[in-house]
Design a protein around this motif. Structure first.
Motif, PDB file in Angstrom:
ATOM      1  N   GLU A   1      73.332  46.820 122.484  1.00 13.35           N
ATOM      2  CA  GLU A   1      74.779  46.760 122.345  1.00 13.35           C
ATOM      3  C   GLU A   1      75.343  47.898 121.510  1.00 13.35           C
ATOM      4  OE1 GLU A   1      76.347  42.988 121.476  1.00 13.35           O
ATOM      5  OE2 GLU A   1      74.950  41.931 122.747  1.00 13.35           O
ATOM      6  N   ALA A   2      74.508  48.790 121.044  1.00 12.36           N
ATOM      7  CA  ALA A   2      74.982  49.894 120.218  1.00 12.36           C
ATOM      8  C   ALA A   2      75.604  50.975 121.101  1.00 12.36           C
ATOM      9  CB  ALA A   2      73.831  50.477 119.416  1.00 12.36           C
ATOM     10  N   GLU A   3      76.693  51.553 120.587  1.00 12.64           N
ATOM     11  CA  GLU A   3      77.351  52.635 121.305  1.00 12.64           C
ATOM     12  C   GLU A   3      76.702  53.957 120.962  1.00 12.64           C
ATOM     13  OE1 GLU A   3      81.613  53.447 121.220  1.00 12.64           O
ATOM     14  OE2 GLU A   3      81.882  51.290 121.348  1.00 12.64           O
ATOM     15  N   ALA A   4      76.754  54.879 121.893  1.00 20.00           N
ATOM     16  CA  ALA A   4      76.228  56.216 121.632  1.00 20.00           C
ATOM     17  C   ALA A   4      77.137  56.909 120.618  1.00 20.00           C
ATOM     18  CB  ALA A   4      76.180  57.011 122.921  1.00 20.00           C
ATOM     19  N   PRO A   5      76.541  57.607 119.654  1.00 11.52           N
ATOM     20  CA  PRO A   5      77.365  58.283 118.653  1.00 11.52           C
ATOM     21  C   PRO A   5      78.143  59.435 119.273  1.00 11.52           C
ATOM     22  CG  PRO A   5      75.063  58.854 118.369  1.00 11.52           C
ATOM     23  CD  PRO A   5      75.119  57.780 119.408  1.00 11.52           C
ATOM     24  N   SER A   6      79.257  59.769 118.662  1.00 10.52           N
ATOM     25  CA  SER A   6      80.108  60.846 119.154  1.00 10.52           C
ATOM     26  C   SER A   6      79.443  62.201 118.933  1.00 10.52           C
ATOM     27  CB  SER A   6      81.448  60.808 118.424  1.00 10.52           C
ATOM     28  OG  SER A   6      82.242  61.885 118.816  1.00 10.52           O
TER      29      SER A   6
END
Length: 53
Positions: free
Chosen positions: A24-29
């Motif tokens: 569920e973690a988003e990819a970092p910018s």
């Protein structure tokens, strides 16, 4: 002390549910890396121009 998180590799059903939903973690910018790279290129260009003069 009991663990509140279920290890998905602990049993087949939990693992299958984990692989269906995915992490569920988003990819970092990547914007900070882009800005940092641009600043590095500009600094190198300025140094080269000053050394050539």
């Amino acid at each position: 002390m009991s663990d509140n998180q279920v290890d998905p590799s602990g049993n087949t059903e939990a693992f299958r549910a984990f692989t269906r939903t995915g992490p569920e973690a988003e990819a970092p910018s990547k914007i900070p890396y882009l800005i940092g790279g641009l600043v590095a290129v500009v600094l190198i260009a300025v140094i080269v121009v000053l050394l050539v003069r």
